[in-house]
Scaffold this motif. Structure first.
Motif, PDB file in Angstrom:
ATOM      1  N   ASN A  48     -53.876 135.979  15.331  1.00 32.20           N
ATOM      2  CA  ASN A  48     -54.351 137.345  15.783  1.00 32.20           C
ATOM      3  C   ASN A  48     -56.349 136.961  15.241  1.00 32.20           C
ATOM      4  O   ASN A  48     -56.086 135.989  14.254  1.00 32.20           O
ATOM      5  CB  ASN A  48     -53.975 138.815  15.123  1.00 32.20           C
ATOM      6  CG  ASN A  48     -52.863 138.831  15.634  1.00 32.20           C
ATOM      7  OD1 ASN A  48     -52.839 138.848  17.106  1.00 32.20           O
ATOM      8  ND2 ASN A  48     -51.482 139.052  14.854  1.00 32.20           N
ATOM      9  N   TRP A  97     -46.922 138.978  15.401  1.00 38.63           N
ATOM     10  CA  TRP A  97     -47.525 139.244  13.810  1.00 38.63           C
ATOM     11  C   TRP A  97     -47.188 138.505  12.589  1.00 38.63           C
ATOM     12  O   TRP A  97     -48.146 139.179  11.912  1.00 38.63           O
ATOM     13  CB  TRP A  97     -46.133 140.391  13.680  1.00 38.63           C
ATOM     14  CG  TRP A  97     -45.073 139.567  13.448  1.00 38.63           C
ATOM     15  CD1 TRP A  97     -44.594 138.394  12.466  1.00 38.63           C
ATOM     16  CD2 TRP A  97     -43.801 139.089  14.417  1.00 38.63           C
ATOM     17  NE1 TRP A  97     -43.149 137.709  12.742  1.00 38.63           N
ATOM     18  CE2 TRP A  97     -43.065 138.056  13.972  1.00 38.63           C
ATOM     19  CE3 TRP A  97     -43.770 139.096  15.918  1.00 38.63           C
ATOM     20  CZ2 TRP A  97     -42.134 137.265  14.554  1.00 38.63           C
ATOM     21  CZ3 TRP A  97     -42.579 138.917  16.603  1.00 38.63           C
ATOM     22  CH2 TRP A  97     -41.626 137.960  16.010  1.00 38.63           C
ATOM     23  N   GLU A  98     -48.054 137.176  12.728  1.00 35.42           N
ATOM     24  CA  GLU A  98     -49.221 136.961  11.950  1.00 35.42           C
ATOM     25  C   GLU A  98     -50.081 136.545  11.791  1.00 35.42           C
ATOM     26  O   GLU A  98     -50.703 136.036  13.418  1.00 35.42           O
ATOM     27  CB  GLU A  98     -47.987 135.472  12.040  1.00 35.42           C
ATOM     28  CG  GLU A  98     -46.334 134.730  11.882  1.00 35.42           C
ATOM     29  CD  GLU A  98     -45.589 133.659  12.100  1.00 35.42           C
ATOM     30  OE1 GLU A  98     -45.071 133.112  11.127  1.00 35.42           O
ATOM     31  OE2 GLU A  98     -46.369 132.845  12.680  1.00 35.42           O
TER      32      GLU A  98
END
Length: 84
Positions: free
Chosen positions: A84, A79-80
């Motif tokens: 991504n 989720w950081e």
């Protein structure tokens, strides 16, 4: 894009294609073209996952050799933004 991000993006793409092919093969189990494509993409995914693991450590806990430190806690979490 850094190498880690490129490899993770490729893994996500391969996972998506494999899932879609799996769904197609569920309804068309005798399609040789789809089966060949699934085998081809599966091999590419395995090769990419191996490259990622060699360079950056395990993606999932079962991919570790059991020795600490646990590599997956040292990198960015999914989720950081960096992941991504």
């Amino acid at each position: 894009m850094h190498e880690r991000q490129k490899l993770m993006a490729m893994l996500r793409k391969y996972d998506f294609v494999l899932y879609e092919l799996q769904l197609y093969l569920d309804t068309h189990p005798n399609c040789p073209h789809a089966l060949r494509k699934w085998q081809e993409v599966s091999a590419l995914r395995q090769k990419t996952a191996s490259a990622y693991i060699r360079q950056f450590g395990p993606i999932q806990p079962r991919q570790t050799d059991g020795n600490a430190p646990w590599g997956w806690i040292e990198g960015p979490w999914p989720w950081e933004k960096e992941a991504n």
